[in-house]
Structure formats: structure tokens, C-alpha cells
Enzyme design. Structure first.
Site, PDB file in Angstrom:
ATOM      1  N   GLY A  67       0.833  -1.199   0.000  1.00  0.00           N
ATOM      2  CA  GLY A  67       0.000   0.000   0.000  1.00  0.00           C
ATOM      3  C   GLY A  67       0.868   1.249   0.000  1.00  0.00           C
ATOM      4  O   GLY A  67       2.014   1.218   0.472  1.00  0.00           O
ATOM      5  N   SER A  68       0.323   2.320  -0.540  1.00  0.00           N
ATOM      6  CA  SER A  68       1.129   3.534  -0.673  1.00  0.00           C
ATOM      7  C   SER A  68       0.253   4.777  -0.707  1.00  0.00           C
ATOM      8  O   SER A  68       0.555   5.739  -1.401  1.00  0.00           O
ATOM      9  CB  SER A  68       1.945   3.456  -1.963  1.00  0.00           C
ATOM     10  OG  SER A  68       1.046   3.229  -3.039  1.00  0.00           O
ATOM     11  N   GLY A  69      -0.842   4.729   0.049  1.00  0.00           N
ATOM     12  CA  GLY A  69      -1.707   5.913   0.140  1.00  0.00           C
ATOM     13  C   GLY A  69      -1.105   6.902   1.132  1.00  0.00           C
ATOM     14  O   GLY A  69       0.110   6.917   1.375  1.00  0.00           O
ATOM     15  N   ASN A  70      -1.983   7.697   1.750  1.00  0.00           N
ATOM     16  CA  ASN A  70      -1.548   8.723   2.693  1.00  0.00           C
ATOM     17  C   ASN A  70      -0.826   8.095   3.893  1.00  0.00           C
ATOM     18  O   ASN A  70       0.282   8.499   4.269  1.00  0.00           O
ATOM     19  CB  ASN A  70      -2.821   9.468   3.137  1.00  0.00           C
ATOM     20  CG  ASN A  70      -2.550  10.748   3.865  1.00  0.00           C
ATOM     21  OD1 ASN A  70      -3.210  11.045   4.853  1.00  0.00           O
ATOM     22  ND2 ASN A  70      -1.602  11.533   3.402  1.00  0.00           N
ATOM     23  N   LYS A 177      -7.814  -0.036   8.775  1.00  0.00           N
ATOM     24  CA  LYS A 177      -8.938   0.185   9.681  1.00  0.00           C
ATOM     25  C   LYS A 177     -10.236  -0.122   8.953  1.00  0.00           C
ATOM     26  O   LYS A 177     -10.606   0.593   8.026  1.00  0.00           O
ATOM     27  CB  LYS A 177      -8.912   1.622  10.198  1.00  0.00           C
ATOM     28  CG  LYS A 177      -7.724   1.845  11.149  1.00  0.00           C
ATOM     29  CD  LYS A 177      -7.600   3.269  11.630  1.00  0.00           C
ATOM     30  CE  LYS A 177      -6.496   3.374  12.689  1.00  0.00           C
ATOM     31  NZ  LYS A 177      -6.196   4.746  13.057  1.00  0.00           N
ATOM     32  N   LYS A 261     -14.127   3.280  15.502  1.00  0.00           N
ATOM     33  CA  LYS A 261     -14.041   4.728  15.789  1.00  0.00           C
ATOM     34  C   LYS A 261     -14.394   5.560  14.557  1.00  0.00           C
ATOM     35  O   LYS A 261     -14.849   6.694  14.683  1.00  0.00           O
ATOM     36  CB  LYS A 261     -12.665   5.093  16.345  1.00  0.00           C
ATOM     37  CG  LYS A 261     -11.484   4.727  15.448  1.00  0.00           C
ATOM     38  CD  LYS A 261     -10.979   5.866  14.626  1.00  0.00           C
ATOM     39  CE  LYS A 261     -10.126   5.410  13.473  1.00  0.00           C
ATOM     40  NZ  LYS A 261      -9.377   6.426  12.800  1.00  0.00           N
ATOM     41  N   ASN A 327     -13.249  11.299   7.898  1.00  0.00           N
ATOM     42  CA  ASN A 327     -14.635  10.870   8.133  1.00  0.00           C
ATOM     43  C   ASN A 327     -15.459  12.012   8.710  1.00  0.00           C
ATOM     44  O   ASN A 327     -16.587  12.264   8.283  1.00  0.00           O
ATOM     45  CB  ASN A 327     -14.659   9.659   9.079  1.00  0.00           C
ATOM     46  CG  ASN A 327     -14.156   8.410   8.384  1.00  0.00           C
ATOM     47  OD1 ASN A 327     -14.845   7.822   7.554  1.00  0.00           O
ATOM     48  ND2 ASN A 327     -12.927   8.034   8.686  1.00  0.00           N
ATOM     49  N   LYS A 353      -9.875   6.936   0.374  1.00  0.00           N
ATOM     50  CA  LYS A 353     -11.145   6.237   0.606  1.00  0.00           C
ATOM     51  C   LYS A 353     -11.675   6.544   2.000  1.00  0.00           C
ATOM     52  O   LYS A 353     -10.918   6.718   2.953  1.00  0.00           O
ATOM     53  CB  LYS A 353     -10.956   4.722   0.460  1.00  0.00           C
ATOM     54  CG  LYS A 353     -10.387   4.312  -0.897  1.00  0.00           C
ATOM     55  CD  LYS A 353     -11.400   4.488  -2.005  1.00  0.00           C
ATOM     56  CE  LYS A 353     -10.783   4.254  -3.371  1.00  0.00           C
ATOM     57  NZ  LYS A 353     -11.448   4.958  -4.452  1.00  0.00           N
ATOM     58  N   GLN A 355     -13.702   5.304   5.311  1.00  0.00           N
ATOM     59  CA  GLN A 355     -13.950   4.007   5.947  1.00  0.00           C
ATOM     60  C   GLN A 355     -15.226   3.993   6.796  1.00  0.00           C
ATOM     61  O   GLN A 355     -15.886   2.962   6.913  1.00  0.00           O
ATOM     62  CB  GLN A 355     -12.759   3.615   6.835  1.00  0.00           C
ATOM     63  CG  GLN A 355     -11.402   3.653   6.147  1.00  0.00           C
ATOM     64  CD  GLN A 355     -11.289   2.713   4.976  1.00  0.00           C
ATOM     65  OE1 GLN A 355     -11.966   1.695   4.924  1.00  0.00           O
ATOM     66  NE2 GLN A 355     -10.446   3.053   4.008  1.00  0.00           N
TER      67      GLN A 355
HETATM   68  N1  LIG Z   1      -4.579   8.278   6.392  1.00  0.00           N
HETATM   69  C1  LIG Z   1      -4.575   8.163   7.702  1.00  0.00           C
HETATM   70  O1  LIG Z   1      -4.473   9.156   8.432  1.00  0.00           O
HETATM   71  C2  LIG Z   1      -4.662   6.806   8.311  1.00  0.00           C
HETATM   72  C3  LIG Z   1      -4.196   6.646   9.604  1.00  0.00           C
HETATM   73  C4  LIG Z   1      -4.271   5.404  10.180  1.00  0.00           C
HETATM   74  C5  LIG Z   1      -4.810   4.341   9.451  1.00  0.00           C
HETATM   75  N2  LIG Z   1      -5.253   4.516   8.197  1.00  0.00           N
HETATM   76  C6  LIG Z   1      -5.783   3.348   7.474  1.00  0.00           C
HETATM   77  O2  LIG Z   1      -4.808   2.905   6.560  1.00  0.00           O
HETATM   78  C7  LIG Z   1      -5.445   2.293   5.439  1.00  0.00           C
HETATM   79  C8  LIG Z   1      -4.885   2.888   4.171  1.00  0.00           C
HETATM   80  O3  LIG Z   1      -5.168   4.253   4.157  1.00  0.00           O
HETATM   81  P1  LIG Z   1      -4.310   5.316   3.359  1.00  0.00           P
HETATM   82  O4  LIG Z   1      -4.592   6.610   4.022  1.00  0.00           O
HETATM   83  O5  LIG Z   1      -2.897   4.908   3.236  1.00  0.00           O
HETATM   84  O6  LIG Z   1      -4.950   5.212   1.905  1.00  0.00           O
HETATM   85  P2  LIG Z   1      -5.652   6.398   1.097  1.00  0.00           P
HETATM   86  O7  LIG Z   1      -7.114   6.366   1.365  1.00  0.00           O
HETATM   87  O8  LIG Z   1      -4.886   7.654   1.291  1.00  0.00           O
HETATM   88  O9  LIG Z   1      -5.364   6.035  -0.407  1.00  0.00           O
HETATM   89  C9  LIG Z   1      -6.064   5.113  -1.155  1.00  0.00           C
HETATM   90  C10 LIG Z   1      -5.093   4.050  -1.572  1.00  0.00           C
HETATM   91  O10 LIG Z   1      -5.815   3.029  -2.238  1.00  0.00           O
HETATM   92  C11 LIG Z   1      -5.141   2.675  -3.414  1.00  0.00           C
HETATM   93  N3  LIG Z   1      -6.093   2.162  -4.373  1.00  0.00           N
HETATM   94  C12 LIG Z   1      -6.996   2.843  -5.114  1.00  0.00           C
HETATM   95  N4  LIG Z   1      -7.686   1.981  -5.880  1.00  0.00           N
HETATM   96  C13 LIG Z   1      -7.225   0.737  -5.608  1.00  0.00           C
HETATM   97  C14 LIG Z   1      -7.549  -0.565  -6.056  1.00  0.00           C
HETATM   98  N5  LIG Z   1      -8.488  -0.779  -6.947  1.00  0.00           N
HETATM   99  N6  LIG Z   1      -6.870  -1.595  -5.522  1.00  0.00           N
HETATM  100  C15 LIG Z   1      -5.933  -1.408  -4.587  1.00  0.00           C
HETATM  101  N7  LIG Z   1      -5.573  -0.202  -4.114  1.00  0.00           N
HETATM  102  C16 LIG Z   1      -6.223   0.858  -4.629  1.00  0.00           C
HETATM  103  C17 LIG Z   1      -4.471   3.946  -3.851  1.00  0.00           C
HETATM  104  O11 LIG Z   1      -3.401   3.666  -4.676  1.00  0.00           O
HETATM  105  C18 LIG Z   1      -4.015   4.518  -2.524  1.00  0.00           C
HETATM  106  O12 LIG Z   1      -2.775   3.966  -2.167  1.00  0.00           O
HETATM  107  C19 LIG Z   1      -6.930   2.501   5.639  1.00  0.00           C
HETATM  108  O13 LIG Z   1      -7.496   1.342   6.196  1.00  0.00           O
HETATM  109  C20 LIG Z   1      -7.014   3.624   6.643  1.00  0.00           C
HETATM  110  O14 LIG Z   1      -8.183   3.559   7.427  1.00  0.00           O
HETATM  111  C21 LIG Z   1      -5.167   5.736   7.607  1.00  0.00           C
END
Ligand SMILES: NC(=O)c1ccc[n+]([C@@H]2O[C@H](COP(=O)([O-])OP(=O)(O)OC[C@H]3O[C@@H](n4cnc5c(N)ncnc54)[C@H](O)[C@@H]3O)[C@@H](O)[C@H]2O)c1
Length: 406
Positions: A67-70, A177, A261, A327, A353, A355
């Protein structure tokens, strides 16, 4: 003149491996030397036995961030830095990136040349030892430690693709989450990973808004690890002076906190949108916490201690998500604009996305099945407002009639 005879028996003796204090692997080879000395001392025979050892550096464990989102990119900053400081880990880290085209360039190419995830974590340099890889099958090759950090809706399919490349002894940690519905009720994301990949899975949840962690602002977090040794490894991989980790055994409770949460945060956003103040928000947080604890105790067969809710994964994460976080923000806009959650997610989150609403749908299904909707008015109202057209102001009515006050 005495005769001295040396019998050395090193080769062929057994090898023994153990873990050194620094995390390196030490290889011991037992051998003995027998010296027969018919020397000067009245033909007495002396026999000496000795055991020696050598220390060999074994390659560290390879880490793959799935994974490589935020959040994934923020955690990549930490992991990239920490693996260099410890010889327990391979200094190169793979990061699986869902490929996207950004201004005509592949996101993986941007990350590998500019060392920045310009879409999900702009303004932060990633360490150069974090390598972006678009194929999941390539990214997990040789990895012994998997860090799962994707939106939960994608986990099942991704695990299916990974499975043929998972080797024995691989361990995982989920930062995801969310929850899913299983045939017997609740299904945790870590359960999905455990079942599909047949590996041990720990979890990490806490009051950790990704951008603040990336800015290296002090915070705490919680690791839930059923296996103590895995907890130690993950703490070494993830802790920094500004990201302090407590490890607890109750992994499922930690994970449930992280999922539930987000539903409460949607409720907090509704209150903000309706113009209520801090007292109301505090009530939402408290009632939400009571529902989180009650839900965990009802729907989990394993032990659920209320004290786990006092860790960062519990009350601290709840507070931060109800004040900051996506959220709350989208729920407030939902009240003010009357647009649908899906529309707002697309408009406001730049590919990220949401949640909370989805988790409320999973929870609601379970509550309906057990005929318990009335016992969880906050969770249920969030679902009904997001998906069934219930009036937002009804959210307050639900709080006024909460079973906590009856
Ligand atoms: N951002 C936060 O502050 C935070 C903090 C703690 C936990 N989390 C949890 O971490 C997890 C990941 O969140 P995030 O913030 O890194 O992601 P994000 O919501 O920022 O980004 C979405 C991610 O999904 C990927 N994506 C989009 N379409 C896809 C597909 N079809 N298949 C696979 N991947 C796809 C994107 O490339 C991107 O990496 C979530 O469960 C989130 O609840 C987030």
C-alpha cells in the site's frame, strides 16, 4: 624428550544457530581438540577440550509495504529510516503501489526518481531505499515481513494474488482500519489476511493522522500482537522518538477500536454540520466509546478488556478522529451540502477512501441479524443517515434516547 600429539576434530561437528543481541544470526560450530602430551611431567597425559564459535552476519529480513496511500507513504518514511538503523532488516524496502498516471507519468516512476508520493503524500521525501513496485507479485518476492496498509475493500483480492509468493515464516502487520462480514458474523481484516495467506498477523492502530505522523509531530500508537516475539520485531521496525509504541496482546480488540471509531467520527461530523458545540461532540465521543466496548464484547469470542480502550488505539484515536480526519470532514459536508457520501468522497478526498460509512454498513448488518439495532443507536443512526435517507437531525434524537441514559 616428550611427544606432543594434537587431535583436532572440527569438521563434521554439528552446527547450531542462535539469534545475536543485535538481531544478527550467530552460527556456532562445536569442535574439540585433544592434546596428548607425553611431556616432561612424568609422562602424565593432558586432555583439553574446547568449543569455539564464529559469528556470521545473515541477511536481514526483507520488508514489503503493501500500500502507498496517505498512511502507507507516511509509514514508508519511518520504515525506510528504521531498517537502515538495524541489521535485523534488509536495508532495501519494497513498496507495492497501485499504479496511476499523474501528469503523464507513472506514479511508481515518480516515486522512484523524485522520491515523493506526489498524489498521496505531497511535500514529503521518501527515503531512497524505499522502492515503488507496481506488480504485487514482484513486490512480495523474498519478503519476510509484510506491512498491510491499503483501504480494506481491496485486501481480499490482493491476498489472493500474493498467496503463491508467500514463504514459510513470513509475518504480517495490518494497519488497515475496517471490518468485514463473515459467515459467522464479524470478520476482522487481520482474519482475512491470516486465512488467505496462512501467516501470523499483528495489528497497529492509534491516534495517528497520517500527515501529522509524516510531519514527525509526537504521537502514540498501539501494536496488538498475540505473539510477543513478533511484537518486538514490529516495534523495532516502526517506533521512532515521535511515534511511540505500546505493545498489547489483545490484537482483536486493538483492531476493532481502529474500525469502529470511524463510525463515531461520522457522527461527530454530523454534529459539526448541524452546528452543535463541543459538549455535544464530547457526548458523541463518550456514547460512541460505550458502543465500541459493548460491540467488541458482544461480537468477539476472545477476551476483550476495557483497559485496551484506554490505549492510543482506543480513546485517543477516537478523540483525534472526531476532531480531525476525513470521516468527520466528509460527514460535516454531507450535512451542509446534501450531496451523497459517494459524491463527496470523490470530490473531497483526491482518491483517498472513506472508511466510516462502509464500516457502519457492515456493523448494521450484524446488528440486524442479532436483533440489536436498538442497543446501538449511534452506530445504527450513522448507517441509516448515510444510506437510507434518514434525516440528519434524527441523529440527535437517537442520542437523546440512548440506552445509556435509561
Ligand atoms: N490516512 C490516515 O491518516 C490513516 C491513519 C491510520 C490508518 N489509516 C488506514 O490505513 C489504510 C490505508 O489508508 P491510506 O490513508 O494509506 O490510503 P488512502 O485512502 O490515502 O489512499 C487510497 C489508496 O488506495 C489505493 N487504491 C486505489 N484503488 C485501488 C484498487 N483498486 N486496488 C488497490 N488499491 C487501490 C491507492 O493507490 C491509494 O494507495 C486505511 O485502512 C485507513 O483507514 C489511515
Amino acid at each position: 624428550m616428550g611427544v606432543s600429539l594434537l587431535l583436532s576434530r572440527g569438521v563434521g561437528y554439528p552446527w547450531r544457530a542462535g539469534e545475536g543481541r543485535s538481531g544478527s544470526v550467530e552460527i556456532y560450530r562445536a569442535y574439540e581438540e585433544v592434546i596428548i602430551d607425553e611431556g616432561k611431567r612424568n609422562n602424565r597425559i593432558f586432555i583439553f577440550r574446547r568449543t569455539r564459535f564464529t559469528t556470521l552476519k545473515m541477511p536481514g529480513k526483507k520488508v514489503c509495504i503493501v500500500g502507498s496511500g496517505n498512511w502507507g507513504s507516511s509509514i514508508a518514511k519511518i520504515i525506510g529510516h528504521n531498517v537502515k538503523a538495524s541489521n535485523r532488516f534488509d536495508p532495501m524496502v519494497n513498496m507495492w503501489v497501485y499504479e496511476e498516471i499523474i501528469d503523464g507519468r507513472k506514479l511508481t516512476e515518480v516515486i522512484n526518481t523524485d522520491h515523493e508520493n506526489v498524489k498521496y503524500l505531497p511535500g514529503h521525501k521518501l527515503p531512497r531505499n524505499v522502492v515503488a513496485i507496481p506488480e504485487i507479485t514482484e513486490a512480495v518476492k523474498g519478503a519476510k515481513i509484510l506491512v498491510f496498509v491499503i483501504p480494506h475493500q481491496f485486501i481480499g483480492k490482493l491476498c489472493d494474488q500474493m498467496k503463491p509468493h508467500i514463504t514459510e515464516g513470513t509475518i504480517g502487520i495490518s494497519l488497515i482500519k475496517g471490518i468485514d462480514e463473515g459467515p459467522d458474523g464479524l470478520k476482522l481484516i487481520s482474519d482475512i489476511i491470516r486465512e488467505k495467506l496462512e501467516i501470523e498477523v499483528s495489528v497497529l492502530m492509534g491516534a495517528n493522522i497520517a500527515s501529522e505522523v509524516a510531519d514527525e509531530k509526537f504521537c502514540e500508537t498501539t501494536i496488538g500482537a498475540r505473539n510477543e516475539a513478533n511484537g518486538v520485531i514490529f516495534k523495532e521496525l516502526l517506533q521512532t522518538p515521535n511515534f511511540r509504541i505500546t505493545v498489547v496482546e489483545e490484537s482483536d480488540t486493538v483492531e476493532l477500536c481502529g474500525a469502529l471509531k470511524n463510525i463515531v467520527a461520522v457522527g461527530a461530523g454530523f454534529c459539526d454540520g448541524l452546528g452543535f458545540g463541543d459538549n455535544t461532540k464530547a457526548a458523541v465521543i463518550r456514547l460512541g466509546l460505550m458502543e465500541m466496548i459493548a460491540f467488541a464484547k458482544l461480537f468477539r469470542k476472545d477476551q476483550v478488556s476495557s483497559t485496551t480502550f484506554l490505549e492510543s488505539c482506543g480513546v485517543a484515536d477516537l478523540i483525534t478522529t472526531c476532531y480531525g480526519g476525513r470521516n468527520r470532514k466528509v460527514a460535516e459536508a454531507f450535512v451542509k451540502t446534501s450531496k451523497s457520501i459517494t459524491e463527496l468522497e470523490a470530490e473531497m478526498l483526491n482518491g483517498q477512501k472513506l472508511q466510516g460509512p462502509q464500516t457502519s454498513a457492515e456493523v448494521y448488518k450484524l446488528l440486524q441479524k442479532r436483533d440489536m439495532v436498538n442497543k446501538f443507536p449511534l452506530f445504527s443512526a450513522v448507517y441509516q443517515i448515510c444510506f437510507e435517507g434518514k434525516e440528519v437531525k434524527e441523529f440527535i434524537t437517537c442520542l437523546q434516547n440512548h440506552p445509556e441514559h435509561m
